[in-house]
Design an enzyme around this catalytic site. Structure first.
Site, PDB file in Angstrom:
ATOM      1  CE  LYS A  54       6.271  -9.617 -10.274  1.00 58.66           C
ATOM      2  NZ  LYS A  54       6.874  -8.314 -10.419  1.00 58.66           N
ATOM      3  CB  CYS A 105      -0.988  -6.093 -13.049  1.00 63.86           C
ATOM      4  SG  CYS A 105      -1.211  -4.400 -12.444  1.00 63.86           S
ATOM      5  CG  ASN A 110       2.677  -8.380  -9.249  1.00 69.04           C
ATOM      6  OD1 ASN A 110       2.686  -7.306  -8.645  1.00 69.04           O
ATOM      7  ND2 ASN A 110       2.691  -8.456 -10.564  1.00 69.04           N
ATOM      8  N   GLY A 136      12.209  -4.653  -5.257  1.00 71.56           N
ATOM      9  CA  GLY A 136      11.319  -3.627  -5.786  1.00 71.56           C
ATOM     10  C   GLY A 136      11.242  -2.400  -4.912  1.00 71.56           C
ATOM     11  CB  SER A 177       8.460  -5.511 -13.261  1.00 69.62           C
ATOM     12  OG  SER A 177       7.624  -4.787 -14.120  1.00 69.62           O
ATOM     13  CB  ALA A 196      -3.581   1.745  -7.622  1.00 69.90           C
ATOM     14  N   GLY A 205       9.620  -7.650  -0.342  1.00 66.66           N
ATOM     15  CA  GLY A 205      10.132  -7.022   0.870  1.00 66.66           C
ATOM     16  C   GLY A 205      11.610  -7.198   1.140  1.00 66.66           C
TER      17      GLY A 205
HETATM   18  C1  LIG Z   1       5.154   1.106  -7.913  1.00 68.29           C
HETATM   19  C2  LIG Z   1       5.199  -0.336  -8.314  1.00 68.29           C
HETATM   20  C3  LIG Z   1       4.953  -0.692  -9.650  1.00 68.29           C
HETATM   21  C4  LIG Z   1       4.975  -2.032 -10.048  1.00 68.29           C
HETATM   22  N1  LIG Z   1       4.763  -2.360 -11.369  1.00 68.29           N
HETATM   23  C5  LIG Z   1       4.852  -3.657 -11.768  1.00 68.29           C
HETATM   24  C6  LIG Z   1       4.715  -4.024 -13.151  1.00 68.29           C
HETATM   25  O1  LIG Z   1       4.550  -3.192 -14.039  1.00 68.29           O
HETATM   26  N2  LIG Z   1       4.780  -5.356 -13.473  1.00 68.29           N
HETATM   27  C7  LIG Z   1       4.989  -6.326 -12.520  1.00 68.29           C
HETATM   28  O2  LIG Z   1       5.048  -7.514 -12.863  1.00 68.29           O
HETATM   29  N3  LIG Z   1       5.169  -6.002 -11.213  1.00 68.29           N
HETATM   30  C8  LIG Z   1       5.092  -4.707 -10.827  1.00 68.29           C
HETATM   31  N4  LIG Z   1       5.272  -4.385  -9.493  1.00 68.29           N
HETATM   32  C9  LIG Z   1       5.508  -5.463  -8.491  1.00 68.29           C
HETATM   33  C10 LIG Z   1       6.991  -5.594  -8.143  1.00 68.29           C
HETATM   34  O3  LIG Z   1       7.767  -5.914  -9.284  1.00 68.29           O
HETATM   35  C11 LIG Z   1       7.185  -6.699  -7.050  1.00 68.29           C
HETATM   36  O4  LIG Z   1       6.647  -7.909  -7.533  1.00 68.29           O
HETATM   37  C12 LIG Z   1       6.488  -6.375  -5.738  1.00 68.29           C
HETATM   38  O5  LIG Z   1       6.525  -4.986  -5.461  1.00 68.29           O
HETATM   39  C13 LIG Z   1       7.075  -7.157  -4.550  1.00 68.29           C
HETATM   40  O6  LIG Z   1       8.438  -6.878  -4.338  1.00 68.29           O
HETATM   41  P1  LIG Z   1       8.965  -5.728  -3.294  1.00 68.29           P
HETATM   42  O7  LIG Z   1       8.279  -5.992  -1.973  1.00 68.29           O
HETATM   43  O8  LIG Z   1      10.446  -5.889  -3.247  1.00 68.29           O
HETATM   44  O9  LIG Z   1       8.532  -4.427  -3.875  1.00 68.29           O
HETATM   45  C14 LIG Z   1       5.243  -3.046  -9.078  1.00 68.29           C
HETATM   46  C15 LIG Z   1       5.501  -2.684  -7.738  1.00 68.29           C
HETATM   47  C16 LIG Z   1       5.497  -1.348  -7.354  1.00 68.29           C
HETATM   48  C17 LIG Z   1       5.790  -1.004  -5.920  1.00 68.29           C
END
Ligand SMILES: Cc1cc2nc3c(=O)[nH]c(=O)nc-3n(C[C@H](O)[C@H](O)[C@H](O)COP(=O)(O)O)c2cc1C
Length: 304
Positions: free
Chosen positions: A163, A128, A190, A263, A18, A67, A242
């Site tokens: 989540k 969030c 998250n 993500g 997401s 943010a 990550g």
């Molecule tokens: C720019 C951005 C926006 C995100 N928006 C949401 C969101 O709207 N809802 C949510 O549950 N997680 C959101 N996340 C969290 C990601 O879905 C994920 O849980 C988190 O980034 C860890 O995974 P990653 O290290 O692969 O990015 C967001 C992450 C990023 C970087």
């Protein structure tokens, strides 16, 4: 490469996370949406949200800070404009990330989504870190989490994934609370509450002052959290934090995840999720793993 979770059958365990994959349609020309396990939409709320002003994204040593403030088009616009476009990809699993400032808002978003077709599951965003009400407030208080998940489960016409926030003392305990309140699966993690400061200007670099850290920087912590959670609940886990290489995905599966989400990696390479889906398949072939599902919780912990 198939995996089953919460009543869903996924082509493979790689799902776009997401907030990093828009509403899916934005990626249709660069990713084969039916070749990935599925994707999770940006958090959808009852009313459209403009989000925080820039700067709201920053690169860090091994990841990124964001943010965004849950910018999204709102549930009605999502159903009217985005969902119909996704009907071109009937095999693609669309998981809708649901967000509310109050329990009533979460419930109303789910009620409206229930009327729409083309959705495989809901992912309740109780984690969030970038909004002052809702979000993490629900995910960091066991009583609020139990109440919200119970109410959401009672109305949800589709599988309910919760989540979880890593910004708690025991994420495994919060997973137990979510599971006993009716969650069909949990996804974790998250982002981690974090910040960046410009020493020259003496000011925070993000307009919101604090943000959420994601990317390779958080992987070892996320992995530990998936491992602890897998030993505490029986419902399936969608692990993330990550993941950049197929080996990263394998580590999350071994720690106890049934599927993984990707993500931040999509920011560096928009094709990351599809590349990882192929890479995981090659990894399984070269390691004589016949079924990717056999990797789940197959970690071998040496006895002391
Ligand atoms: C720019 C951005 C926006 C995100 N928006 C949401 C969101 O709207 N809802 C949510 O549950 N997680 C959101 N996340 C969290 C990601 O879905 C994920 O849980 C988190 O980034 C860890 O995974 P990653 O290290 O692969 O990015 C967001 C992450 C990023 C970087």
């Amino acid at each position: 490469m198939k995996v089953k979770l919460a009543g869903l059958e996924l082509t493979n365990p790689l799902i776009a996370a997401s907030g990093t994959f828009g509403y899916g349609v934005e990626f249709e020309e660069i990713v084969s949406l039916e070749r990935i396990g599925g994707f999770v939409t940006k958090g959808i709320s009852l009313q459209p949200i403009a989000g925080h002003p820039p700067p709201r994204i920053l690169q860090t040593a091994a990841g990124m800070l964001n943010a965004i403030g849950l910018q999204n088009i709102g549930v009605d616009e999502f159903i009217a404009r985005k969902l119909p476009q996704l009907a071109r990809y009937p095999k693609c699993k669309v998981i809708v990330n649901v967000f509310g400032y109050t329990v009533a808002e979460y419930i109303e978003v789910i009620r409206r989504l229930n009327q729409a077709s083309g959705i495989s599951a809901y992912e309740l965003n109780v984690s969030c870190p970038n909004v002052h009400a809702g979000g993490m407030t629900f995910g960091s208080d066991a009583g609020s989490l139990e109440y919200l998940v119970g109410q959401a489960k009672a109305i949800a016409a589709r599988p309910l994934i919760v989540k979880l926030s890593p910004n708690v003392t025991s994420i495994a305990h919060m997973a137990q609370v979510a599971a006993s309140a009716g969650a069909d699966a949990v996804s974790l993690v998250n982002t981690f509450l974090a910040m960046s400061i410009d020493s020259e200007t003496r000011k925070p670099r993000l307009s919101n002052v604090t943000g959420g850290l994601s990317g390779p920087a958080i992987k070892p912590i996320a992995l530990r959290m998936v491992y602890e959670t897998a030993r505490s609940v029986k419902i399936p886990i969608l692990g993330m934090g990550g993941i950049v290489t197929p080996e990263d995905a394998v580590e999350f599966l071994l720690a106890g995840a049934t599927a993984v989400q990707v993500g931040t990696a999509s920011y560096a390479d928009p094709r990351a999720v599809e590349r990882l889906a192929r890479g995981l398949e090659s990894w399984c072939r070269s390691h004589q793993v016949e079924k990717v599902s056999s990797l789940t919780a197959a970690l071998e912990v040496p006895r002391a």
